[in-house]
Design a protein around this motif. Structure first.
Motif, mmCIF file in Angstrom:
data_model
loop_
_atom_site.group_PDB
_atom_site.id
_atom_site.type_symbol
_atom_site.label_atom_id
_atom_site.label_comp_id
_atom_site.label_asym_id
_atom_site.label_seq_id
_atom_site.Cartn_x
_atom_site.Cartn_y
_atom_site.Cartn_z
ATOM 1 N N ARG A 157 5.567 -0.267 -2.881
ATOM 2 C CA ARG A 157 6.441 0.227 -1.800
ATOM 3 C C ARG A 157 7.036 -0.911 -0.991
ATOM 4 N NH1 ARG A 157 8.113 5.362 -2.756
ATOM 5 N NH2 ARG A 157 6.285 6.657 -2.955
ATOM 6 N N LEU A 179 13.771 5.235 5.302
ATOM 7 C CA LEU A 179 12.932 6.362 4.886
ATOM 8 C C LEU A 179 13.594 7.112 3.732
ATOM 9 C CD1 LEU A 179 10.250 7.650 5.776
ATOM 10 C CD2 LEU A 179 11.584 9.315 7.059
ATOM 11 N N PRO A 189 9.922 11.508 10.984
ATOM 12 C CA PRO A 189 8.494 11.543 11.313
ATOM 13 C C PRO A 189 8.282 11.320 12.813
ATOM 14 C CG PRO A 189 9.009 9.789 9.746
ATOM 15 C CD PRO A 189 10.292 10.279 10.286
ATOM 16 N N GLN A 190 7.198 11.912 13.300
ATOM 17 C CA GLN A 190 6.985 11.815 14.743
ATOM 18 C C GLN A 190 6.646 10.399 15.182
ATOM 19 O OE1 GLN A 190 4.342 14.828 16.275
ATOM 20 N NE2 GLN A 190 5.201 16.357 14.890
ATOM 21 N N THR A 191 5.795 9.753 14.415
ATOM 22 C CA THR A 191 5.436 8.391 14.793
ATOM 23 C C THR A 191 6.376 7.410 14.097
ATOM 24 O OG1 THR A 191 3.739 8.735 13.153
ATOM 25 C CG2 THR A 191 3.025 8.553 15.424
ATOM 26 N N VAL A 193 6.628 5.426 11.713
ATOM 27 C CA VAL A 193 6.053 5.059 10.433
ATOM 28 C C VAL A 193 6.705 3.812 9.873
ATOM 29 C CG1 VAL A 193 5.682 5.886 8.105
ATOM 30 C CG2 VAL A 193 5.605 7.482 9.993
ATOM 31 N N VAL A 196 5.715 0.411 11.274
ATOM 32 C CA VAL A 196 4.440 -0.097 10.777
ATOM 33 C C VAL A 196 4.628 -0.776 9.425
ATOM 34 C CG1 VAL A 196 2.145 0.555 10.033
ATOM 35 C CG2 VAL A 196 3.160 1.646 12.032
ATOM 36 N N HIS A 197 5.398 -0.140 8.560
ATOM 37 C CA HIS A 197 5.621 -0.727 7.237
ATOM 38 C C HIS A 197 6.384 -2.038 7.338
ATOM 39 C CE1 HIS A 197 4.039 2.318 4.444
ATOM 40 N NE2 HIS A 197 4.224 3.131 5.483
ATOM 41 N N SER A 199 6.320 -4.062 9.865
ATOM 42 C CA SER A 199 5.494 -5.120 10.431
ATOM 43 C C SER A 199 4.530 -5.666 9.368
ATOM 44 C CB SER A 199 4.772 -4.633 11.684
ATOM 45 O OG SER A 199 3.552 -4.040 11.347
ATOM 46 N N ARG A 200 4.093 -4.791 8.441
ATOM 47 C CA ARG A 200 3.257 -5.270 7.321
ATOM 48 C C ARG A 200 4.044 -6.213 6.419
ATOM 49 N NH1 ARG A 200 -1.498 -2.243 5.279
ATOM 50 N NH2 ARG A 200 -2.382 -2.146 7.362
ATOM 51 N N HIS B 286 14.985 15.440 19.589
ATOM 52 C CA HIS B 286 13.848 15.594 18.700
ATOM 53 C C HIS B 286 13.356 17.040 18.713
ATOM 54 C CE1 HIS B 286 10.629 13.994 16.253
ATOM 55 N NE2 HIS B 286 9.859 14.891 16.860
ATOM 56 N N TYR B 322 1.488 6.775 5.221
ATOM 57 C CA TYR B 322 0.739 6.813 6.472
ATOM 58 C C TYR B 322 -0.485 5.901 6.549
ATOM 59 C CZ TYR B 322 3.429 10.309 8.902
ATOM 60 O OH TYR B 322 4.418 10.942 9.581
ATOM 61 N N VAL B 325 -0.023 3.212 8.916
ATOM 62 C CA VAL B 325 0.111 3.715 10.279
ATOM 63 C C VAL B 325 -1.269 3.988 10.857
ATOM 64 C CG1 VAL B 325 1.137 5.498 11.723
ATOM 65 C CG2 VAL B 325 2.299 4.761 9.640
ATOM 66 N N GLU B 328 -3.022 0.792 11.679
ATOM 67 C CA GLU B 328 -2.461 0.237 12.907
ATOM 68 C C GLU B 328 -3.175 0.813 14.135
ATOM 69 O OE1 GLU B 328 0.709 -2.509 13.761
ATOM 70 O OE2 GLU B 328 -0.302 -1.852 11.946
ATOM 71 N N ASP B 359 0.179 13.132 11.365
ATOM 72 C CA ASP B 359 0.602 12.659 12.687
ATOM 73 C C ASP B 359 -0.360 13.159 13.753
ATOM 74 O OD1 ASP B 359 2.833 10.989 12.696
ATOM 75 O OD2 ASP B 359 4.187 12.637 12.227
#
Lengths: 228, 470
Positions: A157, A179, A189-191, A193, A196-197, A199-200, B286, B322, B325, B328, B359
């Motif tokens: 990924r 995405l 997505p709510q967070t 996501v 995070v990817h 930053s990795r 949202h 996820y 995530v 994290e 989530d």
């Protein structure tokens, strides 16, 4: 040479706002307020891109698009629509649309997508085997990545994510675009996501190097580029 | 004119009239046939007797006696309905009132039905006749016209007519009775409909006293009404919640903008205000998007969007999105998808539903704990589980949190719209699956349970019982 865009939108407030933002980016913009006018203006193929609303008085957006494609006008078309269902998206893309955005949308997202479509066109279809950005190299055939000659280990990924960034280097890519392109999901997505990817990916690609390649564009998305 | 609606009475009567006609005609037809056979047999016996008598006279006293006798009988009209033909060896009529011997018949025969004429110019009539050859080449024929066999046709026809009239009358009465019956039992449905039109959504058709056919209709109607009432109640609740959420967001936004425009702050302060405003707008967008997605899932998707797919692949894809995530947030997300599990599903919506569950799990899990994402094949069918070690949801609140905008008080302060689980529930329903929340001791397990075999239509008794209980 500045790019010529046609914005087809019947809501004057939205269209004037759009046109202003596009002109600020240096595009030359024409406006059509209904389907017939749009078809008339676009039928000579002189535009670099058409931003086409689906719901229009007279001739609707999809019909305009189909008519253009039937006349072999291959100008990239970005569809805008308040119709958000997947069925509608598929219908739009099947009719010959190159991208599909659901209202309400962020202008930064629209600008990013327009830029991608325009570049895709000028890049041409020849197959690349190697992508390069500064000292970062990606071998698409061996599926290997190296930075300054040192191998960078990536998950599949992460590889796809980096590949997308490298193919669009220098351009703003939004979280939604990533995405869609890397995971093929069209929801929100709510967070965060994607953050995070990214930053990795940064950990693997940028950590330990003086020059950062992956840049965050605040409130908009990311850009991969040699210079900030 | 042709399409004017007709009363059930008329239609039922019209359908029954040919039936009653057939029903009366068949027995009378059979009766008539048997009666005429009976009379024919009698007449043939009589004719046979007469012929035998005349033959005896001939044998004893000769032709002239027979001639005499026939003349006498014809003259005295005591012969009744019988007709005679007595011919000599030259086929010359010696006596009798018939003109010619039947064309294709022999000189002697036993009871034939043939056309015969009384005089040269008369039309031939159908008659039953018996003939015999006499010594000396004489021959003798005795006949009775069919009209005089004495079959009581008029009587039979009269009886048939009477029968038909009675049947017709009964048919019409039956039509009235049926339509009255329909109207009587329909009226409870009509009354209920009128009450509902009048605004009383809680009214239902009384099922208990109706005949089965009607109670089935009424039970379906009642089920439909309940469904509509549910949707209306939900709709009202949702509208109220949207109004509440949007009004507070808009109020904050308005206040923020007003303060910024009226204040004397510098550019920095203006920028902060703008950013706050933008994030407020983001929140509203949202919420709006989530509502649209739920509506879209609830409205259903066209069949061609559903594909046969593997749950294991799906959850490892979503898990893949996820896992970082979770890490994290100091959590572990373990994906358990051992073997392929085939379901027919909408991959995008299902992925989104799982994403929502993850989530939620991430949001409520304590640091250092693990979240389990699992696809397996249960006794009811395929299922997807998301388990966390968070505070869980009290048993009595589990049903409620699935509804739109419901957020437990403890969660009020954390970000979120309260729409996540209702989207999951809507997506589950779209797949013929359901969302169930369990205690994970401690924590929460959310299960999307597919029901593998398409459920059969509920038997009528089930419908019936359920509606009566309401």
């Amino acid at each position: 040479m500045s790019r010529k865009l046609l914005v087809v939108e019947d809501d004057t407030i939205t269209s004037s706002y759009l046109v202003q933002s596009l002109r600020e980016q240096g595009y030359v913009v024409d406006i059509a307020e209904d389907g017939r006018e749009a078809l008339y203006l676009a039928s000579d193929g002189a535009y670099d891109l058409v931003v086409l609303d689906r719901m229009l008085p007279g001739l609707d957006g999809l019909s305009v698009l189909k008519a253009l494609r039937a006349a072999r006008i291959e100008t990239p078309v970005l569809l805008l629509s308040a119709l958000s269902t997947l069925d509608e998206r598929v219908k739009g893309l099947k009719a010959g649309g190159d991208d599909y955005m659901v209202k309400p949308f962020a202008v930064s997202e629209l600008l990013a997508r327009i830029e991608v479509l325009l570049r895709r066109r000028s890049a041409g279809p020849e197959a690349e085997t190697k992508l390069r950005c500064a000292d970062l190299e990606m071998d698409l055939i061996a599926r290997k990545v190296s930075r300054a000659g040192k191998a960078v280990d990536l998950q599949p990924r992460e590889f796809s994510l980096l590949e997308y960034l490298m193919r669009h280097q220098g351009q703003l890519v939004t979280r939604t675009m990533l995405l869609e392109a890397v995971w093929d999901y069209h929801f929100d997505p709510q967070t965060n996501v994607i953050d995070v990817h990214i930053s990795r990916l940064r950990q693997r690609v940028d950590k330990g190097f003086q020059q950062s390649l992956i840049h965050t564009i605040r409130g908009a998305g990311y850009r991969l580029a040699a210079e900030g | 004119m042709a399409n004017r609606p007709q009363s059930a009475t008329l239609q039922i009567a019209r359908a029954l009239i040919p039936l009653s006609l057939v029903a009366t005609l068949i027995p009378f037809g059979v009766l008539y046939f048997d009666l005429s056979k009976l009379h024919e047999r009698e007449v043939s016996h009589e004719v046979g007797g007469e012929l035998a008598a005349l033959k005896a006279v001939y044998e004893n006293q000769g032709a002239s006696a027979v001639e005499e006798m026939i003349r006498d009988r014809l003259a005295s009209s005591s012969s009744g309905r019988m007709l005679y033909l007595f011919e000599d060896g030259y086929r010359y009529r010696v006596a009798g009132n018939l003109t010619t011997w039947p064309a294709r018949s022999a000189s002697g025969f036993d009871w034939e039905v043939v056309p015969l004429s009384r005089s040269t110019f008369a039309e031939p009539e159908v008659m039953g006749a018996t003939a015999t050859e006499l010594p000396g080449r004489y021959r003798l024929l005795v006949a009775v016209p069919r009209d005089e066999w004495g079959v009581p046709s008029a009587m039979v026809i009269k009886a048939a007519m009477l029968g038909f009239v009675v049947a017709l009358a009964l048919t019409i009465v039956a039509g009235f009775r049926v339509s009255h019956f329909l109207r009587r039992h329909m009226s409870s449905i009509v009354e209920t409909a009128e009450d509902i039109l009048g605004g009383d959504m809680s009214r239902r058709v009384k099922v208990s006293y109706l005949p089965v056919e009607f109670s089935v209709v009424s039970a379906s109607l009642n089920a439909m009404l309940s469904r509509i009432e549910d949707s209306m109640t939900t709709m009202r609740a949702v509208t109220d919640s949207i109004a509440h959420d949007f009004r507070s967001s808009l109020t904050r936004l308005g206040a923020r903008l007003e303060m910024a425009s009226g204040g004397k702050g510098g550019e920095q302060e203006l920028r902060t205000a703008m950013r706050d405003a933008a994030s407020e707008v983001d929140t509203m967008l949202h919420i709006l998007n989530s509502l649209l997605e739920i509506a879209r899932a609830e409205a259903g998707v066209s069949g061609d969007q559903m594909v046969d797919m593997d749950l294991a692949t799906l959850i490892s894809d979503v898990g893949d999105l996820y896992v970082p995530v979770a890490e994290e947030s100091g959590l572990r997300l373990n994906v358990h998808a051992a073997e392929p599990i085939q379901v027919r599903a909408h991959p995008e919506l299902l992925a989104q539903a799982i994403a929502n569950l993850i989530d939620n799990a991430i949001k409520y899990s304590p640091r250092g704990s693990a979240i389990e994402l699992r696809a397996s094949l249960g006794p009811l069918g395929p299922l997807i589980e998301v388990s966390d070690r968070g505070p869980g949801i009290p048993a009595e609140a589990r049903e409620r949190v699935i509804h739109r905008f419901v957020r437990l008080d403890a969660a009020r302060k954390s970000p979120g719209s309260g729409l996540g689980l209702s989207l999951v529930a809507a997506v589950a329903k779209l797949h013929g699956a359901f969302l169930k929340l369990h205690d994970n001791l401690p924590g929460l397990t959310a299960v999307i349970q597919f029901v593998s075999k398409p459920r059969r239509k509920p038997p009528l008794s089930f419908l019936f019982r359920r509606t009566v209980e309401r």
